[in-house]
Design an enzyme around this catalytic site. Sequence first.
Site, mmCIF file in Angstrom:
data_model
loop_
_atom_site.group_PDB
_atom_site.id
_atom_site.type_symbol
_atom_site.label_atom_id
_atom_site.label_comp_id
_atom_site.label_asym_id
_atom_site.label_seq_id
_atom_site.Cartn_x
_atom_site.Cartn_y
_atom_site.Cartn_z
ATOM 1 N N ASP A 288 0.868 -1.170 0.000
ATOM 2 C CA ASP A 288 0.000 0.000 0.000
ATOM 3 C C ASP A 288 0.912 1.230 0.000
ATOM 4 O OD1 ASP A 288 -2.132 1.686 -0.037
ATOM 5 O OD2 ASP A 288 -3.198 0.761 1.634
HETATM 6 C C1 BGC Z 1 -4.935 3.359 0.041
HETATM 7 C C2 BGC Z 1 -5.159 2.328 -1.027
HETATM 8 C C3 BGC Z 1 -4.965 2.928 -2.383
HETATM 9 C C4 BGC Z 1 -3.605 3.583 -2.469
HETATM 10 C C5 BGC Z 1 -3.305 4.215 -3.813
HETATM 11 C C6 BGC Z 1 -3.657 4.137 -0.157
HETATM 12 O O1 BGC Z 1 -3.564 5.212 0.713
HETATM 13 O O2 BGC Z 1 -4.930 2.722 1.297
HETATM 14 O O3 BGC Z 1 -6.437 1.787 -0.894
HETATM 15 O O4 BGC Z 1 -5.110 1.953 -3.370
HETATM 16 O O5 BGC Z 1 -3.532 4.595 -1.485
HETATM 17 O O6 BGC Z 1 -4.054 5.319 -4.041
#
Ligand code: BGC
Length: 743
Positions: A288
């Site tokens: 993530d």
């Molecule tokens: C979120 C994810 C997301 C990623 C990219 C993160 O902060 O937890 O769900 O896919 O950002 O945007």
Amino acid sequence: MNIRPNNILSVLLLLMLLSLQSFAQQKSFEARVDSILSLMTLEEKAGQLNQLSSGLGMGPVIGQDDLAAQKKLVREGKVGSLFNAIGAGLTGELQKVAVEESRLKIPLIFGQDVIHGFKTIFPIPLAEASSWDLKAVELSAKIAAKEASASGLHWTFAPMVDIARDPRWGRIAEGSGEDTYLGSLMAAARVKGFQGDLKNTSNILACTKHYAAYGGAEAGRDYNTVDMTERTLRGVYLPPYKATVDAGVRSFMCSFNELDGIPSSANKWLLDDVLRNEWKFDGMIVSDWNSVGELVTHGVASDLSEAAVLALNAGVDMDMESRAYIGNIVQLVKDGKLSVAVVDEAVKRILRMKFEYGLFDDPYRNCDKNREKTDVLSKENKDAALDVARKSVVLLKNENHLLPLKKDLKKIALIGPLANNYTDMLGSWTCMGDSSNVVPLLEGIKNKVNASTEIIYTKGCEIKGTDKEGFKEAIDVANKSDVVILALGESGWMSGEAESRSSLDLPGVQEDLAKEIFKTGKPVVVVLMNGRPLSIGWIAENIPAVVEGWFLGIQAGNALADVLFGDYNPGGKLPATFPRTVGQVPIHYNHKNTGRPANDLVKWNSKYNDLPIGPLYPFGYGLSYTTFEYSKPVLSSGKIKADEKLKVTIEVKNTGNYDGEEVVQLYIRDLVASVTRPVKELKGFSKIFLKKGESKSVEFQLGKDELSFYDKNMKWTVEPGKFKVFVGTNSEDVQEADFEVVE
Ligand code: BGC
């Protein structure tokens, strides 16, 4: 078809050929992957594992200079994937640098959070889960994929399949709610919708997130610690992730949270042992956002370099945004602190995904500028969005048949901060949604009622804040009308990431506004718009009609007007429990019995001394304009063996005055087992349409899959003994029967 031996032979031959073909294709991918790998320098390998957000194409985030800087990185082979770069033109431009100007010409893969629609914004996932309509949800994902792929994208960071039992957690909006069974089916439907046949240019790769148990955050605070037993993890939280593996998902995202003291980005047991070895997932894993870097903040790595070693060894292939891999891999390998074999494995998984998606054959496959114009916001897409939006509405209360309203009322007062609201209808993760495409409630109602009906709109108050200045006008408007529709709730971004709340009440002075309007004595319909279950005790008790509208996307106003004025009979059911107050949270229907189950008549048991027992609205709850009568469930036998199937049949009759849909729900309870079992567990449902007066018989099968659980020794098994089966209209209102599993 007349099946003759000849035909059978040809079918078998064809099947053999097809499987040989796919085997050969896989072999040839492998050979090509290996050959590219053999040409790569260590720097280029680290580059493949690096994913950066570009912020390009998302509006004025980053300017031309940054595009130049990003191109330079691509040219140097220092990035394998970009996200937040959107558009057939822009992605094509960046891809050109990758495949024409970088040394090895490895195509980029473009990702994006396409969560509930791309430009045609659909209801938020929690709302879609309320439809209990797997086909509609699959179609929603398929259309999102079609639109996203037309804008250059290859890969969505969806579906989010985290079970959420705590509505304080804002990301409950992004998933399918509290239930493992419903959540697993929704998860698989979304994967099928996004991915379909990956050769088709209208499909994109899916990414299951956030692995694992991210929704179990303590106190509902986003990113917070998760701590649970392996039994709860495996029994409740993991099945939806597993369901996506079975549905063929090609990538996973690991979560921010720790589990039993180990952050997911460093959790070899989760990523390697369970996901890859037990479940046989053979796709790639992305971190993530900065979750590899956050291993330092968690306190399991002292710097980014150590973080990179932990994450790579745990099985995280791609580093989203923390630059821990790109900055350290070369040195780590040189110093002997990281094995090149581990790096190679990660690179191979990423290259394989690029091959599977056909990027080596056609890196510009999604860069057709004509498609970009024609494939989005089409009538077909908007119609599908309307269909799901209507299916997502849950009717919570309808005293004296106040709803549906007549279309020829003289005067309707439409009041509330969400009554003529465009932006918030998009919910969180609005992707490329544009509020100018939204039909707000006011417009939806105008489209619906007779020309002679007057609609007087006033806001009354803001979503948040303490200002009551608008109350007076709202009361005046209410007094002049035949009926008041009051649109209340949260803003679209009060749920979603980093949007935990400590209260589940309506924000600001909205409940006060409702109380004032109620005092006018006019019939009032409350339409709620929110990204999580709310504690709306006063409204539920006093307001005669309450409709849960979540955030329904660009068709919100049309869908709600269809429901309010009876062109659509609502059939949605809650995918998460509505608590009476935040103090009951975490609350879910499939709790354990305890040694002292709640009982009003006795003091010494498991309840609150200041609240009635149970939730405000239970899981699976939702009314219709018609009524359904359930017969007692009939079982094919009172006894089955563990490997046998039990047939459960029930007769459902539409006894009201409207045609309508009903979600017939089946729950079980294992009465005595080697470990305690929940008081109810959803194990089947069937959404049926019944004409007024019509009856249908609905059949369910219960077998090993439904009756198994993790026993005392963590073995997935069916234990002989007594069970109950319940069938009904929600998790509380059920008819029951008994059966026994015998040796
Ligand atoms: C979120 C994810 C997301 C990623 C990219 C993160 O902060 O937890 O769900 O896919 O950002 O945007």
